[in-house]
Design an enzyme around this catalytic site. Sequence first.
Site, mmCIF file in Angstrom:
data_model
loop_
_atom_site.group_PDB
_atom_site.id
_atom_site.type_symbol
_atom_site.label_atom_id
_atom_site.label_comp_id
_atom_site.label_asym_id
_atom_site.label_seq_id
_atom_site.Cartn_x
_atom_site.Cartn_y
_atom_site.Cartn_z
ATOM 1 N N HIS A 244 -7.385 -0.693 5.760
ATOM 2 C CA HIS A 244 -6.318 0.242 5.970
ATOM 3 C C HIS A 244 -6.332 1.321 5.266
ATOM 4 C CE1 HIS A 244 -2.836 1.566 8.273
ATOM 5 N NE2 HIS A 244 -1.997 1.324 7.012
ATOM 6 N N HIS B 127 0.787 -1.162 0.040
ATOM 7 C CA HIS B 127 -0.135 -0.012 -0.088
ATOM 8 C C HIS B 127 0.827 1.208 -0.002
ATOM 9 C CE1 HIS B 127 0.794 -0.532 4.177
ATOM 10 N NE2 HIS B 127 0.296 0.693 4.442
ATOM 11 N N HIS C 263 1.464 4.012 1.805
ATOM 12 C CA HIS C 263 2.038 4.755 3.126
ATOM 13 C C HIS C 263 3.624 4.788 2.743
ATOM 14 C CE1 HIS C 263 -1.645 4.087 5.618
ATOM 15 N NE2 HIS C 263 -1.759 5.228 4.754
ATOM 16 N N ASP D 154 -0.411 -3.686 6.517
ATOM 17 C CA ASP D 154 -0.751 -3.272 7.563
ATOM 18 C C ASP D 154 -2.282 -3.712 7.548
ATOM 19 O OD1 ASP D 154 1.686 -2.091 7.978
ATOM 20 O OD2 ASP D 154 0.931 0.074 7.619
ATOM 21 N N HIS E 247 4.625 -4.533 10.640
ATOM 22 C CA HIS E 247 4.992 -4.007 12.292
ATOM 23 C C HIS E 247 5.168 -5.002 13.179
ATOM 24 C CE1 HIS E 247 4.500 0.231 10.728
ATOM 25 N NE2 HIS E 247 3.418 -0.146 9.936
ATOM 26 N N ASP F 97 5.980 4.707 4.957
ATOM 27 C CA ASP F 97 6.716 3.655 5.858
ATOM 28 C C ASP F 97 6.843 2.335 5.053
ATOM 29 O OD1 ASP F 97 3.933 3.330 6.612
ATOM 30 O OD2 ASP F 97 4.833 2.153 8.121
ATOM 31 N N HIS F 98 6.200 2.543 4.005
ATOM 32 C CA HIS F 98 6.116 1.205 2.971
ATOM 33 C C HIS F 98 6.823 1.178 1.816
ATOM 34 C CE1 HIS F 98 3.516 -1.309 5.943
ATOM 35 N NE2 HIS F 98 3.249 0.019 6.278
HETATM 36 FE FE FE Z 1 2.935 0.799 8.129
HETATM 37 ZN ZN ZN Z 2 0.084 1.929 6.581
#
Ligand code: FE
Ligand code: ZN
Length: 258
Positions: free
Chosen positions: A108, A52, A54, A130, A168, A56-57
Amino acid sequence: MKLIALPAFEDNYVWLLHNGQQALVVDPGDAAPVEQALSGLGLKLLSILVTHHHADHTGGVAALRQSTGAQVLGPARERIPAPYQPLQGGDQFQALGIGFRAIDVPGHTAGHVAYLADNAAGAPLLFCGDTLFSGGCGRLFEGTPAQMLVSLDTLAALPDDTRVCCAHEYTLSNLRFARTVEPDNTALAAYEQHCQLLRRQGQPTLPSRMGLERTINPFLRSRTPEVMRSVQTHAALPSTNDDVAVFAALRQWKNEFK
Ligand code: FE
Ligand code: ZN
């Protein structure tokens, strides 16, 4: 085939799968730990899978594509660093000589996908970003409780021995909430002790297994009498058979849990 959880940022994992020579990574939010692992193990990166949009990915995608020439595959319905091969539920592809399938798991984010390898060295392998965490699930930033419930139902239908690779390390805080929801679940209590030991030793609690998640994860158990009763009491919900309402109240409870 070897599977490694590379820690990134505070509590992210970038999953790295390799055969001794070639590798793929999932959700590289940061290029540095991936580049370090590639050079340390002498691996060539062939593929980057993204679940996805985001940061942090996706934060390390462009740098890794540039330094390695790896192909990038990601969700058709989301914007991630281009160019990439867009995938949606049902699409199949090969990476590292393994057959993968994309699964739509909105909730998410609106276009979140998961990746399943049916038979990667013995057991099915799931990269779920996530969407599903050990003992928990992702926050609903873009999707509805109804969508997330369908997504989790889809993942929960996978075989017991499916290795669940979450993005995570949220397990211990998820289990603290899970124990509040299901104080009498003995499998959950035992799993929490096991995970506390792993964390004290500096080990990841992941990958988990789908059969275990079905016994300990309240978000996969929202239709059990125990979880329904607990949620109804907490949220002062009228006794209901509306599974989406119970799931929504459970997610809301977790959002507010301290
Ligand atoms: Fe994340
Ligand atoms: Zn995420």
